[in-house]
Write a protein that holds these residues in place. Structure first.
Motif, PDB file in Angstrom:
ATOM      1  N   SER A 134       0.831  -1.207   0.000  1.00 29.58           N
ATOM      2  CA  SER A 134       0.000   0.000   0.000  1.00 29.58           C
ATOM      3  C   SER A 134       0.866   1.257   0.000  1.00 29.58           C
ATOM      4  O   SER A 134       0.553   2.241  -0.684  1.00 29.58           O
ATOM      5  CB  SER A 134      -0.928   0.004   1.212  1.00 29.58           C
ATOM      6  OG  SER A 134      -0.172  -0.067   2.425  1.00 29.58           O
ATOM      7  N   THR A 135       1.981   1.233   0.745  1.00 27.93           N
ATOM      8  CA  THR A 135       2.882   2.381   0.779  1.00 27.93           C
ATOM      9  C   THR A 135       3.576   2.562  -0.568  1.00 27.93           C
ATOM     10  O   THR A 135       3.723   3.685  -1.051  1.00 27.93           O
ATOM     11  CB  THR A 135       3.940   2.214   1.879  1.00 27.93           C
ATOM     12  OG1 THR A 135       3.288   2.020   3.133  1.00 27.93           O
ATOM     13  CG2 THR A 135       4.848   3.429   1.955  1.00 27.93           C
ATOM     14  N   ARG A 195       2.468   1.705  -3.543  1.00 26.44           N
ATOM     15  CA  ARG A 195       1.517   2.264  -4.511  1.00 26.44           C
ATOM     16  C   ARG A 195       1.346   3.760  -4.308  1.00 26.44           C
ATOM     17  O   ARG A 195       1.275   4.528  -5.271  1.00 26.44           O
ATOM     18  CB  ARG A 195       0.160   1.556  -4.381  1.00 26.44           C
ATOM     19  CG  ARG A 195       0.115   0.155  -4.954  1.00 26.44           C
ATOM     20  CD  ARG A 195      -1.325  -0.291  -5.165  1.00 26.44           C
ATOM     21  NE  ARG A 195      -2.077  -0.303  -3.914  1.00 26.44           N
ATOM     22  CZ  ARG A 195      -2.215  -1.355  -3.119  1.00 26.44           C
ATOM     23  NH1 ARG A 195      -1.631  -2.505  -3.447  1.00 26.44           N
ATOM     24  NH2 ARG A 195      -2.926  -1.282  -2.007  1.00 26.44           N
ATOM     25  N   ARG A 196       1.286   4.183  -3.048  1.00 24.31           N
ATOM     26  CA  ARG A 196       1.103   5.610  -2.775  1.00 24.31           C
ATOM     27  C   ARG A 196       2.321   6.414  -3.212  1.00 24.31           C
ATOM     28  O   ARG A 196       2.183   7.473  -3.837  1.00 24.31           O
ATOM     29  CB  ARG A 196       0.827   5.827  -1.284  1.00 24.31           C
ATOM     30  CG  ARG A 196       0.695   7.300  -0.905  1.00 24.31           C
ATOM     31  CD  ARG A 196       0.477   7.485   0.581  1.00 24.31           C
ATOM     32  NE  ARG A 196       1.540   6.879   1.364  1.00 24.31           N
ATOM     33  CZ  ARG A 196       2.742   7.432   1.546  1.00 24.31           C
ATOM     34  NH1 ARG A 196       3.045   8.592   0.965  1.00 24.31           N
ATOM     35  NH2 ARG A 196       3.654   6.831   2.281  1.00 24.31           N
ATOM     36  N   GLU A 240       2.163   9.284  -6.093  1.00 22.87           N
ATOM     37  CA  GLU A 240       2.501  10.685  -5.816  1.00 22.87           C
ATOM     38  C   GLU A 240       3.607  11.167  -6.747  1.00 22.87           C
ATOM     39  O   GLU A 240       3.613  12.329  -7.168  1.00 22.87           O
ATOM     40  CB  GLU A 240       2.931  10.827  -4.359  1.00 22.87           C
ATOM     41  CG  GLU A 240       1.793  10.635  -3.364  1.00 22.87           C
ATOM     42  CD  GLU A 240       2.278  10.618  -1.919  1.00 22.87           C
ATOM     43  OE1 GLU A 240       3.510  10.514  -1.716  1.00 22.87           O
ATOM     44  OE2 GLU A 240       1.438  10.696  -1.010  1.00 22.87           O
ATOM     45  N   CYS A 258      -8.582   7.927  -9.278  1.00 22.12           N
ATOM     46  CA  CYS A 258      -7.400   7.792  -8.415  1.00 22.12           C
ATOM     47  C   CYS A 258      -7.717   6.883  -7.238  1.00 22.12           C
ATOM     48  O   CYS A 258      -8.873   6.785  -6.800  1.00 22.12           O
ATOM     49  CB  CYS A 258      -6.959   9.164  -7.895  1.00 22.12           C
ATOM     50  SG  CYS A 258      -6.703  10.407  -9.166  1.00 22.12           S
ATOM     51  N   TRP A 259      -6.670   6.275  -6.704  1.00 20.13           N
ATOM     52  CA  TRP A 259      -6.831   5.392  -5.553  1.00 20.13           C
ATOM     53  C   TRP A 259      -6.643   6.145  -4.242  1.00 20.13           C
ATOM     54  O   TRP A 259      -7.326   5.894  -3.256  1.00 20.13           O
ATOM     55  CB  TRP A 259      -5.813   4.249  -5.665  1.00 20.13           C
ATOM     56  CG  TRP A 259      -5.936   3.211  -4.585  1.00 20.13           C
ATOM     57  CD1 TRP A 259      -5.320   3.218  -3.364  1.00 20.13           C
ATOM     58  CD2 TRP A 259      -6.733   2.030  -4.611  1.00 20.13           C
ATOM     59  NE1 TRP A 259      -5.659   2.109  -2.629  1.00 20.13           N
ATOM     60  CE2 TRP A 259      -6.535   1.350  -3.381  1.00 20.13           C
ATOM     61  CE3 TRP A 259      -7.588   1.454  -5.554  1.00 20.13           C
ATOM     62  CZ2 TRP A 259      -7.159   0.151  -3.076  1.00 20.13           C
ATOM     63  CZ3 TRP A 259      -8.207   0.247  -5.255  1.00 20.13           C
ATOM     64  CH2 TRP A 259      -7.993  -0.381  -4.032  1.00 20.13           C
ATOM     65  N   HIS A 260      -5.686   7.090  -4.230  1.00 18.05           N
ATOM     66  CA  HIS A 260      -5.306   7.744  -2.985  1.00 18.05           C
ATOM     67  C   HIS A 260      -5.873   9.160  -2.912  1.00 18.05           C
ATOM     68  O   HIS A 260      -5.802   9.932  -3.873  1.00 18.05           O
ATOM     69  CB  HIS A 260      -3.778   7.802  -2.851  1.00 18.05           C
ATOM     70  CG  HIS A 260      -3.142   6.452  -2.809  1.00 18.05           C
ATOM     71  ND1 HIS A 260      -2.665   5.834  -3.939  1.00 18.05           N
ATOM     72  CD2 HIS A 260      -2.926   5.596  -1.768  1.00 18.05           C
ATOM     73  CE1 HIS A 260      -2.163   4.666  -3.608  1.00 18.05           C
ATOM     74  NE2 HIS A 260      -2.317   4.485  -2.304  1.00 18.05           N
ATOM     75  N   ASN A 287      -4.749  11.759  -1.284  1.00 17.49           N
ATOM     76  CA  ASN A 287      -3.772  12.842  -1.431  1.00 17.49           C
ATOM     77  C   ASN A 287      -3.401  13.065  -2.899  1.00 17.49           C
ATOM     78  O   ASN A 287      -3.013  14.168  -3.286  1.00 17.49           O
ATOM     79  CB  ASN A 287      -2.523  12.569  -0.597  1.00 17.49           C
ATOM     80  CG  ASN A 287      -1.918  11.203  -0.863  1.00 17.49           C
ATOM     81  OD1 ASN A 287      -2.587  10.319  -1.389  1.00 17.49           O
ATOM     82  ND2 ASN A 287      -0.661  11.028  -0.490  1.00 17.49           N
ATOM     83  N   VAL A 288      -3.524  12.034  -3.738  1.00 19.28           N
ATOM     84  CA  VAL A 288      -3.295  12.215  -5.168  1.00 19.28           C
ATOM     85  C   VAL A 288      -4.446  13.022  -5.774  1.00 19.28           C
ATOM     86  O   VAL A 288      -4.234  13.904  -6.612  1.00 19.28           O
ATOM     87  CB  VAL A 288      -3.138  10.856  -5.872  1.00 19.28           C
ATOM     88  CG1 VAL A 288      -3.056  11.039  -7.393  1.00 19.28           C
ATOM     89  CG2 VAL A 288      -1.893  10.145  -5.371  1.00 19.28           C
TER      90      VAL A 288
END
Length: 318
Positions: free
Chosen positions: A256-257, A259-260, A264, A289-291, A293-294
């Motif tokens: 998960s990290t 991918r983020r 970004e 988008c998945w995240h 913050n993106v």
């Protein structure tokens, strides 16, 4: 890979030799597939080498499409990076408009004879006296002198200001403008007169009729009936690894990290790509988008285009 019927017509137009010259303008609206049309035209013309001018963000896309449509293998296509780029012996060159005006690159291109020049998003050559336009069209040192076929592609090449068409018409099919084939006469006739300083528009129907053999324009709604409900197209963005030290050791991060972090890092390139597409005439783009913050970063960077953010869990009213 097969073209649709309307795309075969676009290929025929590019090869039609309007005014007995190997030049043409394909001005179909964005999304109609001008890239595969021009690549297929180059194949049918027997072109063995050429230069593609395009926005920087889509240079890798051109290399991919040239391979996909059978024009050239990836190792036959060089993509230019940097003002001091050294050309190889590869027969095809893809470079952005900012680079063509650099003296070192201009000199290298002019040392060879090429078969075809494809000017993607040709509205970027809208000023007759800009460095970019002179690097391409100047009668003494412009790279256009080194090519047989010259094709301009643009979905927004017919803006409200006909003055932006003048560089292409003057240098490629000047015959269609006579007796208004100098800048002052052109402005007087088609741009609302000298008093408007090129900012106006006049005699639009006459200009459209004059350039009809040279320019082909279709809107998406004119050709949708030939297309499938959904067209998938992979877009490869060029993101230099060395600019992202945070990727080092990404394999040791939780999935998960990882991918983020990668998502970004892609934001600046994605913003450049979306901005280029919007400025090329595409009306709307939906980005999934998945995240969170993106989503926030894209919304912030694309705010000038009126970006709207919708998050998972939002109600219908929201």
């Amino acid at each position: 890979m097969q073209l649709y019927n309307y795309q075969h017509q676009g290929v025929k137009h590019l090869l039609s030799m309007p005014f007995n010259k190997p030049h043409a303008l394909l001005a179909d609206s964005p999304g109609t597939g001008k890239t595969p049309m021009s690549i297929t035209a180059a194949k049918e013309a027997g072109c063995k080498g050429g230069v593609i001018l395009c926005p920087a963000i889509i240079k890798p896309q051109w290399q991919t499409q040239m391979h996909k449509w059978g024009l050239a293998d990836p190792d036959q296509v060089q993509i230019a990076y940097g003002y001091d780029y050294k050309l190889t012996a590869a027969p095809w060159l893809v470079l952005n408009y900012d680079l063509v005006r650099q003296p070192a690159i201009l000199k290298q291109i002019n040392q060879r004879d090429w078969h075809v020049l494809i000017m993607d998003e040709a509205q970027r050559l809208k000023g007759i006296d800009t460095k970019q336009s002179r690097a391409v069209f100047h009668k003494d040192y412009g790279i256009g002198n080194r090519f047989y076929w010259k094709w301009a592609l643009s979905g927004t090449i017919v803006p409200n200001r006909p003055i932006e068409l003048f560089p292409l018409l003057f240098t490629m099919v000047r015959e269609c403008l006579k007796p208004y084939d100098n800048e002052r006469a052109y402005i007087n006739r088609f741009c609302g007169g000298i008093a408007m300083d090129g900012r106006g528009s006049s005699n639009e129907l006459e200009l459209a009729e004059r350039i009809k053999p040279y320019m082909l324009r279709r809107e998406l709604e004119d050709v949708w009936h030939e297309c499938p409900p959904l067209i998938e197209n992979e877009v490869f963005l060029d993101i230099p690894f060395e600019l992202h030290p945070e990727w080092i050791g990404a394999g040791f991060m939780p999935d998960s990290t990882e991918r983020r972090v990668v998502a970004e890092s892609k934001v600046p390139a994605v913003v450049d790509y979306i901005s280029d597409r919007l400025e090329s005439g595409i009306d709307k783009i939906a980005v999934l988008c998945w995240h969170t913050n993106v989503v926030e970063a894209l919304g912030r960077e694309l705010g000038k285009y009126g970006a709207v953010k919708i998050y998972g869990g939002a109600s219908g009213a929201e």
